[in-house]
Design a protein around this motif. Structure first.
Motif, PDB file in Angstrom:
ATOM      1  N   THR A  90       0.833  -1.206   0.000  1.00  0.00           N
ATOM      2  CA  THR A  90       0.000   0.000   0.000  1.00  0.00           C
ATOM      3  C   THR A  90       0.867   1.254   0.000  1.00  0.00           C
ATOM      4  OG1 THR A  90      -1.784  -1.168   1.121  1.00  0.00           O
ATOM      5  CG2 THR A  90      -1.805   1.245   1.267  1.00  0.00           C
ATOM      6  N   ARG A 150       2.322   1.898  -3.466  1.00  0.00           N
ATOM      7  CA  ARG A 150       1.323   2.476  -4.375  1.00  0.00           C
ATOM      8  C   ARG A 150       1.059   3.944  -4.037  1.00  0.00           C
ATOM      9  NH1 ARG A 150      -1.282  -2.570  -3.893  1.00  0.00           N
ATOM     10  NH2 ARG A 150      -2.577  -1.777  -2.225  1.00  0.00           N
ATOM     11  N   THR A 151       0.893   4.225  -2.746  1.00  0.00           N
ATOM     12  CA  THR A 151       0.594   5.585  -2.305  1.00  0.00           C
ATOM     13  C   THR A 151       1.702   6.551  -2.696  1.00  0.00           C
ATOM     14  OG1 THR A 151      -0.690   4.733  -0.448  1.00  0.00           O
ATOM     15  CG2 THR A 151       0.078   7.010  -0.268  1.00  0.00           C
ATOM     16  N   ILE A 164       4.454   9.308   3.512  1.00  0.00           N
ATOM     17  CA  ILE A 164       3.016   9.286   3.230  1.00  0.00           C
ATOM     18  C   ILE A 164       2.313  10.422   3.967  1.00  0.00           C
ATOM     19  CG2 ILE A 164       0.875   7.975   3.610  1.00  0.00           C
ATOM     20  CD1 ILE A 164       2.620   5.430   3.019  1.00  0.00           C
ATOM     21  N   GLN A 176       3.030  13.667   2.274  1.00  0.00           N
ATOM     22  CA  GLN A 176       2.336  13.749   1.001  1.00  0.00           C
ATOM     23  C   GLN A 176       0.879  14.150   1.202  1.00  0.00           C
ATOM     24  OE1 GLN A 176       1.485  10.021  -1.201  1.00  0.00           O
ATOM     25  NE2 GLN A 176       2.789  10.862  -2.793  1.00  0.00           N
ATOM     26  N   ARG A 177       0.299  13.723   2.311  1.00  0.00           N
ATOM     27  CA  ARG A 177      -1.126  13.988   2.564  1.00  0.00           C
ATOM     28  C   ARG A 177      -1.380  15.387   3.130  1.00  0.00           C
ATOM     29  NH1 ARG A 177      -2.408   8.089   5.168  1.00  0.00           N
ATOM     30  NH2 ARG A 177      -2.606   7.012   3.206  1.00  0.00           N
TER      31      ARG A 177
END
Length: 72
Positions: free
Chosen positions: A19, A22-23, A65, A68-69
């Motif tokens: 995951t 992919r993220t 991650i 990035q968010r």
């Protein structure tokens, strides 16, 4: 400050690693390996669950991650 029970410090399951890849936009094992400085075969072992993802690598991927968010 991170504590011993901080989930960011835990290892990473093969599914969580998939995951995360992919993220973060890594399409192949080689892409991720090159980005973090390990061999493609090392990433393969992590994804197969034969070797655990080192905690510093898991923490790095989780931090990337989270970054990035964030909204800037």
């Amino acid at each position: 400050m991170a504590t011993a029970t901080d989930p960011r410090l835990a290892s990473m399951s093969p599914d969580e690693l998939k995951t995360a890849m992919r993220t973060l936009g890594y399409r192949t094992q080689g892409d991720l390996a090159g980005a973090i400085g390990v061999s493609r075969s090392t990433v393969s072992l992590w994804l197969e669950g034969k070797v655990g993802v080192p905690r510093p690598v898991a923490m790095l991927l989780r931090m990337l991650i989270a970054a990035q968010r964030r909204q800037y």
